[in-house]
Design a protein around this motif. Sequence first.
Motif, PDB file in Angstrom:
ATOM      1  N   MET A   1      14.510 -98.371 -32.035  1.00  0.00           N
ATOM      2  CA  MET A   1      12.753 -97.799 -32.126  1.00  0.00           C
ATOM      3  C   MET A   1      12.129 -98.318 -30.864  1.00  0.00           C
ATOM      4  O   MET A   1      12.337 -99.441 -30.510  1.00  0.00           O
ATOM      5  CB  MET A   1      12.379 -98.116 -33.255  1.00  0.00           C
ATOM      6  CG  MET A   1      10.829 -97.790 -33.297  1.00  0.00           C
ATOM      7  SD  MET A   1       9.962 -98.324 -34.816  1.00  0.00           S
ATOM      8  CE  MET A   1       8.291 -97.689 -34.686  1.00  0.00           C
ATOM      9  N   THR A   2      11.597 -97.183 -30.087  1.00  0.00           N
ATOM     10  CA  THR A   2      10.804 -97.601 -28.892  1.00  0.00           C
ATOM     11  C   THR A   2       9.482 -98.442 -29.065  1.00  0.00           C
ATOM     12  O   THR A   2       8.804 -97.681 -30.030  1.00  0.00           O
ATOM     13  CB  THR A   2      10.651 -96.327 -27.988  1.00  0.00           C
ATOM     14  OG1 THR A   2      11.953 -95.523 -27.754  1.00  0.00           O
ATOM     15  CG2 THR A   2       9.887 -96.788 -26.798  1.00  0.00           C
ATOM     16  N   TYR A   3       8.893 -99.352 -28.501  1.00  0.00           N
ATOM     17  CA  TYR A   3       7.539 -99.764 -28.822  1.00  0.00           C
ATOM     18  C   TYR A   3       7.031 -99.639 -27.242  1.00  0.00           C
ATOM     19  O   TYR A   3       7.644 -99.719 -26.297  1.00  0.00           O
ATOM     20  CB  TYR A   3       7.495-101.232 -29.212  1.00  0.00           C
ATOM     21  CG  TYR A   3       8.076-102.179 -28.555  1.00  0.00           C
ATOM     22  CD1 TYR A   3       7.212-103.000 -27.473  1.00  0.00           C
ATOM     23  CD2 TYR A   3       9.718-102.722 -28.404  1.00  0.00           C
ATOM     24  CE1 TYR A   3       7.701-103.973 -26.691  1.00  0.00           C
ATOM     25  CE2 TYR A   3       9.816-103.578 -27.598  1.00  0.00           C
ATOM     26  CZ  TYR A   3       9.044-104.277 -26.760  1.00  0.00           C
ATOM     27  OH  TYR A   3       9.567-105.328 -25.998  1.00  0.00           O
ATOM     28  N   TRP A   4       5.897 -99.522 -27.139  1.00  0.00           N
ATOM     29  CA  TRP A   4       4.933 -99.177 -26.059  1.00  0.00           C
ATOM     30  C   TRP A   4       4.045-100.380 -25.626  1.00  0.00           C
ATOM     31  O   TRP A   4       3.394-101.048 -26.457  1.00  0.00           O
ATOM     32  CB  TRP A   4       4.032 -98.065 -26.181  1.00  0.00           C
ATOM     33  CG  TRP A   4       4.931 -96.774 -26.266  1.00  0.00           C
ATOM     34  CD1 TRP A   4       5.291 -96.220 -27.627  1.00  0.00           C
ATOM     35  CD2 TRP A   4       5.409 -95.877 -25.384  1.00  0.00           C
ATOM     36  NE1 TRP A   4       6.152 -94.988 -27.232  1.00  0.00           N
ATOM     37  CE2 TRP A   4       6.272 -94.705 -25.892  1.00  0.00           C
ATOM     38  CE3 TRP A   4       5.323 -96.039 -24.166  1.00  0.00           C
ATOM     39  CZ2 TRP A   4       6.856 -93.704 -25.020  1.00  0.00           C
ATOM     40  CZ3 TRP A   4       6.039 -94.939 -23.182  1.00  0.00           C
ATOM     41  CH2 TRP A   4       6.707 -94.043 -23.671  1.00  0.00           C
ATOM     42  N   ALA A  30      22.658-102.502 -22.148  1.00  0.00           N
ATOM     43  CA  ALA A  30      21.746-101.851 -23.056  1.00  0.00           C
ATOM     44  C   ALA A  30      20.557-101.687 -22.125  1.00  0.00           C
ATOM     45  O   ALA A  30      20.097-102.534 -21.637  1.00  0.00           O
ATOM     46  CB  ALA A  30      21.876-102.343 -24.395  1.00  0.00           C
ATOM     47  N   PRO A  32      16.219-101.415 -22.242  1.00  0.00           N
ATOM     48  CA  PRO A  32      15.473-101.843 -23.037  1.00  0.00           C
ATOM     49  C   PRO A  32      14.919-100.782 -24.074  1.00  0.00           C
ATOM     50  O   PRO A  32      14.646 -99.746 -23.581  1.00  0.00           O
ATOM     51  CB  PRO A  32      14.297-102.525 -22.126  1.00  0.00           C
ATOM     52  CG  PRO A  32      14.452-101.598 -20.818  1.00  0.00           C
ATOM     53  CD  PRO A  32      16.091-101.400 -20.926  1.00  0.00           C
ATOM     54  N   ASP A  33      14.379-101.177 -25.105  1.00  0.00           N
ATOM     55  CA  ASP A  33      13.626-100.040 -26.107  1.00  0.00           C
ATOM     56  C   ASP A  33      12.115-100.408 -25.901  1.00  0.00           C
ATOM     57  O   ASP A  33      11.237-100.259 -26.926  1.00  0.00           O
ATOM     58  CB  ASP A  33      14.123-100.549 -27.614  1.00  0.00           C
ATOM     59  CG  ASP A  33      13.641-102.256 -27.917  1.00  0.00           C
ATOM     60  OD1 ASP A  33      13.255-102.928 -27.010  1.00  0.00           O
ATOM     61  OD2 ASP A  33      13.985-102.510 -29.026  1.00  0.00           O
ATOM     62  N   ARG A  34      11.845-100.437 -24.770  1.00  0.00           N
ATOM     63  CA  ARG A  34      10.513-100.536 -24.556  1.00  0.00           C
ATOM     64  C   ARG A  34       9.728 -99.530 -23.374  1.00  0.00           C
ATOM     65  O   ARG A  34      10.564 -99.200 -22.632  1.00  0.00           O
ATOM     66  CB  ARG A  34      10.017-102.067 -23.798  1.00  0.00           C
ATOM     67  CG  ARG A  34       8.800-102.041 -23.107  1.00  0.00           C
ATOM     68  CD  ARG A  34       8.511-103.724 -22.781  1.00  0.00           C
ATOM     69  NE  ARG A  34       9.610-104.076 -22.154  1.00  0.00           N
ATOM     70  CZ  ARG A  34       9.726-103.993 -20.719  1.00  0.00           C
ATOM     71  NH1 ARG A  34       9.012-103.215 -20.284  1.00  0.00           N
ATOM     72  NH2 ARG A  34      10.843-104.355 -20.094  1.00  0.00           N
ATOM     73  N   ASP A  83      14.590-107.707 -18.527  1.00  0.00           N
ATOM     74  CA  ASP A  83      15.388-107.317 -19.780  1.00  0.00           C
ATOM     75  C   ASP A  83      16.013-106.004 -19.048  1.00  0.00           C
ATOM     76  O   ASP A  83      16.777-105.121 -19.952  1.00  0.00           O
ATOM     77  CB  ASP A  83      14.548-106.966 -20.805  1.00  0.00           C
ATOM     78  CG  ASP A  83      13.342-105.867 -20.678  1.00  0.00           C
ATOM     79  OD1 ASP A  83      12.942-105.598 -19.653  1.00  0.00           O
ATOM     80  OD2 ASP A  83      12.877-105.550 -21.746  1.00  0.00           O
ATOM     81  N   ILE A 115       9.685 -94.340 -19.518  1.00  0.00           N
ATOM     82  CA  ILE A 115      10.803 -94.930 -20.437  1.00  0.00           C
ATOM     83  C   ILE A 115      12.207 -94.926 -19.914  1.00  0.00           C
ATOM     84  O   ILE A 115      12.255 -93.754 -19.314  1.00  0.00           O
ATOM     85  CB  ILE A 115      10.530 -94.308 -21.990  1.00  0.00           C
ATOM     86  CG1 ILE A 115      11.346 -95.160 -23.065  1.00  0.00           C
ATOM     87  CG2 ILE A 115      10.827 -92.882 -21.948  1.00  0.00           C
ATOM     88  CD1 ILE A 115      11.078 -94.827 -24.340  1.00  0.00           C
ATOM     89  N   GLU A 117      16.245 -93.979 -20.994  1.00  0.00           N
ATOM     90  CA  GLU A 117      17.171 -93.699 -22.240  1.00  0.00           C
ATOM     91  C   GLU A 117      18.555 -92.980 -21.681  1.00  0.00           C
ATOM     92  O   GLU A 117      18.531 -92.834 -20.398  1.00  0.00           O
ATOM     93  CB  GLU A 117      16.384 -92.844 -23.210  1.00  0.00           C
ATOM     94  CG  GLU A 117      15.891 -91.579 -22.785  1.00  0.00           C
ATOM     95  CD  GLU A 117      14.913 -91.006 -23.716  1.00  0.00           C
ATOM     96  OE1 GLU A 117      15.222 -89.565 -23.888  1.00  0.00           O
ATOM     97  OE2 GLU A 117      14.474 -91.394 -24.438  1.00  0.00           O
ATOM     98  N   THR A 157      27.266 -97.332 -24.253  1.00  0.00           N
ATOM     99  CA  THR A 157      27.234 -96.153 -24.914  1.00  0.00           C
ATOM    100  C   THR A 157      27.672 -95.118 -24.224  1.00  0.00           C
ATOM    101  O   THR A 157      27.973 -94.906 -22.997  1.00  0.00           O
ATOM    102  CB  THR A 157      25.601 -96.115 -25.366  1.00  0.00           C
ATOM    103  OG1 THR A 157      25.092 -95.524 -24.072  1.00  0.00           O
ATOM    104  CG2 THR A 157      25.053 -96.840 -26.335  1.00  0.00           C
TER     105      THR A 157
END
Length: 298
Positions: A1-4, A30, A32-34, A83, A115, A117, A157
């Motif tokens: 889940m992405t956080y902003w 990996a 970052p999910d940010r 990160d 972002i 991905e 991945t």
Amino acid sequence: MTYWLDMPAPPALPVMYLQAALRRSVTGRALPDRGLRCSLEVDPQHLSRYRELCGHADDGTLPPTYPHVLAFPLQMHLLTANDFPFPLLGLVHLENRIRVMRPLDTRGPFRVSVISENLHAHPRGAAFDLIARLEDAEGLLWEGTSRLLCRGTTPGTAGRERRQRRAAALSEIAHWSVPADIGRAYARVSGDYNPIHLSPLTARLFGFDRPIAHGLWNKARVLAAMADRLPKSGYEVEACFHRPLVLPGEAHLMAGDAGESGSFTVTGAKGKRHLDGCWRPLPFLAEETVPLALAAQS
């Protein structure tokens, strides 16, 4: 889940360039999910300088590649953060896609976000997508996706299927000479001071005999020359970068006939292909989740 992470203003670039220069190794597998985002206004004088450098007329709207410049400080902040797994210097820009949802009015305020991905395997290492978006009070205006390659490493991945582009009959519609200092001139406007674009000395540090033009300047110059072929909104332009345009150089733009969709290519003085791509209307079927095609190997 992405956080902003909401930032009060676009971050300053000099410190991030120092961070990029000091980091040369891969530190993870990996992304970052940010994501990062901030509000901003367009500086009319800066926009005028960009238009002049890239060949765009002042038609009251933002050039379709200009939001990349607005997003660049946030992209640098994301790519130089502790990160982020890959070093910024040495990343290769494989391809770029922009989507213009609505007319790009110059009036703000705007919110820009970035972002990363879609980390996936590539024949030469690991590739990922760096996505920038521009919004106004009514919602999403523009989206840009840059596919970047980190050579010599393996992601954690798997990638997705790639799309193939069909060939089309093209004819020359423009050509221009590219001066030796275009890399420095574009750096002053865009903030992108990658050493490979600046001088023979700095370019040789990364394996180039001479500096090369920025890929996004190439694309901006192409879209300026094709302005009469593109609508004001509701379209996308995808471009794959092949051989770099060595400075000084010469560019020949070949394109299909004007229409709601078509293709183009840019070659040098000796016929070497620098980039090719296509434009088409939005939406195009149900491909919202399909990533960009991998750049052809040359």
